[in-house]
Design a protein around this motif. Structure first.
Motif, PDB file in Angstrom:
ATOM      1  N   ASP A  60      -7.907 -15.756  52.036  1.00  0.00           N
ATOM      2  CA  ASP A  60      -8.295 -16.122  53.397  1.00  0.00           C
ATOM      3  C   ASP A  60      -8.203 -17.626  53.614  1.00  0.00           C
ATOM      4  O   ASP A  60      -7.720 -18.088  54.658  1.00  0.00           O
ATOM      5  N   ARG A  61      -8.648 -18.387  52.624  1.00  0.00           N
ATOM      6  CA  ARG A  61      -8.603 -19.848  52.757  1.00  0.00           C
ATOM      7  C   ARG A  61      -7.165 -20.342  52.770  1.00  0.00           C
ATOM      8  O   ARG A  61      -6.793 -21.195  53.586  1.00  0.00           O
ATOM      9  N   LEU A  62      -6.336 -19.801  51.873  1.00  0.00           N
ATOM     10  CA  LEU A  62      -4.937 -20.217  51.821  1.00  0.00           C
ATOM     11  C   LEU A  62      -4.206 -19.842  53.113  1.00  0.00           C
ATOM     12  O   LEU A  62      -3.400 -20.618  53.634  1.00  0.00           O
ATOM     13  N   GLU A  63      -4.486 -18.670  53.633  1.00  0.00           N
ATOM     14  CA  GLU A  63      -3.837 -18.245  54.876  1.00  0.00           C
ATOM     15  C   GLU A  63      -4.245 -19.145  56.040  1.00  0.00           C
ATOM     16  O   GLU A  63      -3.394 -19.559  56.843  1.00  0.00           O
ATOM     17  N   LYS A  64      -5.520 -19.459  56.134  1.00  0.00           N
ATOM     18  CA  LYS A  64      -5.994 -20.324  57.221  1.00  0.00           C
ATOM     19  C   LYS A  64      -5.317 -21.688  57.157  1.00  0.00           C
ATOM     20  O   LYS A  64      -4.871 -22.220  58.186  1.00  0.00           O
ATOM     21  N   SER A  65      -5.220 -22.261  55.964  1.00  0.00           N
ATOM     22  CA  SER A  65      -4.572 -23.563  55.805  1.00  0.00           C
ATOM     23  C   SER A  65      -3.096 -23.479  56.130  1.00  0.00           C
ATOM     24  O   SER A  65      -2.532 -24.370  56.782  1.00  0.00           O
ATOM     25  N   TYR A  66      -2.450 -22.402  55.689  1.00  0.00           N
ATOM     26  CA  TYR A  66      -1.015 -22.233  55.919  1.00  0.00           C
ATOM     27  C   TYR A  66      -0.698 -22.110  57.401  1.00  0.00           C
ATOM     28  O   TYR A  66       0.244 -22.733  57.900  1.00  0.00           O
ATOM     29  N   LEU A  67      -1.489 -21.344  58.118  1.00  0.00           N
ATOM     30  CA  LEU A  67      -1.246 -21.145  59.546  1.00  0.00           C
ATOM     31  C   LEU A  67      -1.411 -22.442  60.336  1.00  0.00           C
ATOM     32  O   LEU A  67      -0.817 -22.610  61.400  1.00  0.00           O
ATOM     33  N   ALA A  68      -2.212 -23.364  59.809  1.00  0.00           N
ATOM     34  CA  ALA A  68      -2.429 -24.642  60.490  1.00  0.00           C
ATOM     35  C   ALA A  68      -1.323 -25.645  60.206  1.00  0.00           C
ATOM     36  O   ALA A  68      -1.231 -26.674  60.884  1.00  0.00           O
ATOM     37  N   ARG A  69      -0.468 -25.369  59.229  1.00  0.00           N
ATOM     38  CA  ARG A  69       0.573 -26.315  58.855  1.00  0.00           C
ATOM     39  C   ARG A  69       1.791 -26.196  59.767  1.00  0.00           C
ATOM     40  O   ARG A  69       2.023 -25.162  60.386  1.00  0.00           O
ATOM     41  N   ASP A  70       2.548 -27.277  59.831  1.00  0.00           N
ATOM     42  CA  ASP A  70       3.762 -27.342  60.645  1.00  0.00           C
ATOM     43  C   ASP A  70       4.897 -26.717  59.838  1.00  0.00           C
ATOM     44  O   ASP A  70       5.455 -27.345  58.943  1.00  0.00           O
ATOM     45  N   VAL A  71       5.219 -25.466  60.152  1.00  0.00           N
ATOM     46  CA  VAL A  71       6.237 -24.715  59.410  1.00  0.00           C
ATOM     47  C   VAL A  71       7.324 -24.260  60.372  1.00  0.00           C
ATOM     48  O   VAL A  71       7.038 -23.707  61.439  1.00  0.00           O
ATOM     49  N   VAL A  72       8.568 -24.500  59.987  1.00  0.00           N
ATOM     50  CA  VAL A  72       9.723 -24.031  60.755  1.00  0.00           C
ATOM     51  C   VAL A  72      10.491 -23.036  59.901  1.00  0.00           C
ATOM     52  O   VAL A  72      10.848 -23.333  58.757  1.00  0.00           O
ATOM     53  N   TYR A  73      10.737 -21.850  60.457  1.00  0.00           N
ATOM     54  CA  TYR A  73      11.600 -20.864  59.818  1.00  0.00           C
ATOM     55  C   TYR A  73      12.975 -20.986  60.471  1.00  0.00           C
ATOM     56  O   TYR A  73      13.132 -20.715  61.667  1.00  0.00           O
ATOM     57  N   LEU A  74      13.957 -21.407  59.697  1.00  0.00           N
ATOM     58  CA  LEU A  74      15.301 -21.668  60.200  1.00  0.00           C
ATOM     59  C   LEU A  74      16.212 -20.537  59.714  1.00  0.00           C
ATOM     60  O   LEU A  74      16.507 -20.439  58.519  1.00  0.00           O
ATOM     61  N   LEU A  75      16.648 -19.684  60.643  1.00  0.00           N
ATOM     62  CA  LEU A  75      17.386 -18.478  60.278  1.00  0.00           C
ATOM     63  C   LEU A  75      18.794 -18.477  60.858  1.00  0.00           C
ATOM     64  O   LEU A  75      18.984 -18.750  62.048  1.00  0.00           O
ATOM     65  N   GLY A  76      19.772 -18.151  60.018  1.00  0.00           N
ATOM     66  CA  GLY A  76      21.126 -17.927  60.486  1.00  0.00           C
ATOM     67  C   GLY A  76      21.277 -16.480  60.928  1.00  0.00           C
ATOM     68  O   GLY A  76      21.008 -15.568  60.140  1.00  0.00           O
ATOM     69  N   THR A  77      21.687 -16.254  62.167  1.00  0.00           N
ATOM     70  CA  THR A  77      21.750 -14.882  62.673  1.00  0.00           C
ATOM     71  C   THR A  77      22.799 -14.035  61.958  1.00  0.00           C
ATOM     72  O   THR A  77      22.726 -12.810  61.977  1.00  0.00           O
ATOM     73  N   ALA A  78      23.774 -14.675  61.322  1.00  0.00           N
ATOM     74  CA  ALA A  78      24.803 -13.935  60.587  1.00  0.00           C
ATOM     75  C   ALA A  78      24.459 -13.748  59.113  1.00  0.00           C
ATOM     76  O   ALA A  78      25.263 -13.201  58.353  1.00  0.00           O
ATOM     77  N   ASP A  79      23.266 -14.162  58.708  1.00  0.00           N
ATOM     78  CA  ASP A  79      22.821 -13.920  57.334  1.00  0.00           C
ATOM     79  C   ASP A  79      22.224 -12.512  57.283  1.00  0.00           C
ATOM     80  O   ASP A  79      21.046 -12.315  56.982  1.00  0.00           O
ATOM     81  N   ASN A  80      23.048 -11.541  57.591  1.00  0.00           N
ATOM     82  CA  ASN A  80      22.579 -10.178  57.838  1.00  0.00           C
ATOM     83  C   ASN A  80      23.315  -9.120  57.023  1.00  0.00           C
ATOM     84  O   ASN A  80      23.411  -7.964  57.428  1.00  0.00           O
ATOM     85  N   ASP A  81      23.845  -9.518  55.884  1.00  0.00           N
ATOM     86  CA  ASP A  81      24.547  -8.582  55.003  1.00  0.00           C
ATOM     87  C   ASP A  81      23.543  -7.953  54.051  1.00  0.00           C
ATOM     88  O   ASP A  81      22.972  -8.643  53.209  1.00  0.00           O
ATOM     89  N   PRO A  82      23.303  -6.632  54.114  1.00  0.00           N
ATOM     90  CA  PRO A  82      22.315  -5.998  53.233  1.00  0.00           C
ATOM     91  C   PRO A  82      22.728  -5.977  51.772  1.00  0.00           C
ATOM     92  O   PRO A  82      21.890  -5.723  50.902  1.00  0.00           O
ATOM     93  N   ASN A  83      24.012  -6.261  51.487  1.00  0.00           N
ATOM     94  CA  ASN A  83      24.496  -6.243  50.107  1.00  0.00           C
ATOM     95  C   ASN A  83      24.682  -7.645  49.523  1.00  0.00           C
ATOM     96  O   ASN A  83      25.206  -7.795  48.433  1.00  0.00           O
ATOM     97  N   ALA A  84      24.246  -8.662  50.250  1.00  0.00           N
ATOM     98  CA  ALA A  84      24.566 -10.030  49.852  1.00  0.00           C
ATOM     99  C   ALA A  84      23.459 -10.720  49.082  1.00  0.00           C
ATOM    100  O   ALA A  84      23.527 -11.919  48.866  1.00  0.00           O
ATOM    101  N   ASP A  85      22.454  -9.983  48.671  1.00  0.00           N
ATOM    102  CA  ASP A  85      21.341 -10.580  47.938  1.00  0.00           C
ATOM    103  C   ASP A  85      21.306  -9.968  46.547  1.00  0.00           C
ATOM    104  O   ASP A  85      21.081  -8.766  46.389  1.00  0.00           O
ATOM    105  N   ALA A  86      21.514 -10.775  45.528  1.00  0.00           N
ATOM    106  CA  ALA A  86      21.612 -10.263  44.166  1.00  0.00           C
ATOM    107  C   ALA A  86      20.354  -9.530  43.715  1.00  0.00           C
ATOM    108  O   ALA A  86      20.405  -8.691  42.826  1.00  0.00           O
TER     109      ALA A  86
END
Length: 354
Positions: A258-284
């Protein structure tokens, strides 16, 4: 702040580590386990209560002398094969004037094959090829966590005698580096010293394979969240996808989710996603249940995690989701896109969609 979706402009790819066939997956595993072609030029000494060692690092300026004009520091963590260590120079060229007052730091987390292959000194830190991205201790010369490296870099940057005008540090990572950055944003110690120095920290998590969840809930096909039965998916809440199992010794005890989640949610986090990173077989490693219940592809997992953050925070977090259309698993293309530059430098042009 409610999670927002930011849409970027299309950027070209630079290189591909993975493709959609089994031979490519096997080739990636072979690449990960072999010596890197280049070891970075400088060394950073890491001293903890458990011992001492050195990690290769590239720094764009002389950080042993006063850098009065530096207002921004960007730390870029490489991917699993440890070879994409030139992103700082590539991004700097694309950022133009935005990068003029920036110092770039690139650490390199080596494995035994790298140390042997380049005949590096005994004091060179080396990790298991999985261990570094999960924050575990080095195998030699001392049990030092890979997260301790970021703590040390933060400590150097917090020195107001050297960086009197530093305002923000951006810790960014792509792929395995994105996993590393997201987990560090949850359990890292270094930001506390920076807050005392009035230096803001942002975490940029680009195209990771998985995310750390704080509960047993995962997104369902209808967009709702429901608990997963551990009997049907063993280990799905173990580190580094959750806070159970064998945590790195670095993680402060006792662990309070709970403490870690509260701290994490308060942090400045950016999730940067490539829309074409969508190959289900491309992750070893992505065919096991703990991966699949997070989503079928890296892109799907990122979207699901963004919704989980909104769900768990009830719409009140400092996290943002930035999308880069038509870019797949390409670190340099992600960072140099319109939204990549916005995440790193706060440059304009990254459209916001509620």
């Amino acid at each position: 702040m409610r999670l927002i979706l930011i849409l970027g402009q299309t950027m070209f790819g630079i290189f591909i580590f993975l493709t959609a066939n089994p031979d490519a997956v096997a080739a990636e595993l072979d690449l990960v386990k072999t010596s890197v072609p280049v070891v970075l030029d400088s060394r950073l000494t890491i001293q903890t209560s458990t011992g001492k060692g050195e990690v290769p690092v590239h720094v764009s300026r002389d950080w042993t002398t006063r850098q009065s004009d530096v207002t921004r520091a960007i730390i870029i963590v490489h991917g699993w094969p440890r070879r994409d260590v030139g992103a700082d120079e590539y991004v700097s060229k694309h950022a133009g004037k935005a990068a003029l007052n920036t110092i770039f730091i690139t650490p390199q987390f080596l494995i035994e094959a790298d140390v042997t292959g380049h005949q590096l000194p005994a004091e060179t830190l080396r990790w298991d090829f999985h261990g570094w991205k999960q924050g575990y201790d080095a195998q030699a010369p001392a049990p030092i966590s890979s997260f301790d490296v970021i703590d040390r870099i933060f400590q150097r940057l917090a020195d107001r005698n050297k960086f009197p005008n530093l305002k923000i540090i951006v810790l960014a990572g792509h792929s395995a580096g994105g996993q590393f950055v997201q987990r560090y944003a949850v359990v890292g110690h270094g930001a506390y010293a920076l807050s005392a120095a009035d230096i803001h920290v942002r975490y940029v998590v680009a195209n990771p394979a998985t995310y750390l969840y704080f509960s047993d809930k995962r997104m369902q096909a209808d967009g709702s969240f429901a608990s997963v039965d551990a009997k049907n998916c063993p280990g799905f809440r173990n580190w580094n996808m959750g806070l159970l199992g064998k945590l790195p010794d670095y993680v402060a005890q006792p662990v309070s989710g709970d403490r870690l989640e509260k701290s994490y949610l308060a942090r400045d986090v950016v999730y940067l996603l490539g829309t074409a990173d969508n190959d289900p077989n491309a992750d070893a490693l992505g065919m096991s249940c703990p991966y699949e219940i997070q989503g079928a592809t890296r892109y799907a997992r990122g979207l699901a995690y963004a919704k989980y953050i909104n769900f768990s925070s009830q719409g009140h977090s400092n996290h943002r989701l930035m999308e880069v259309p038509n870019v797949a698993h390409h670190a340099y293309a992600m960072y140099s896109s319109t939204c990549g530059l916005a995440a790193l430098f706060d440059t304009p042009g990254c459209k916001i969609k509620e």
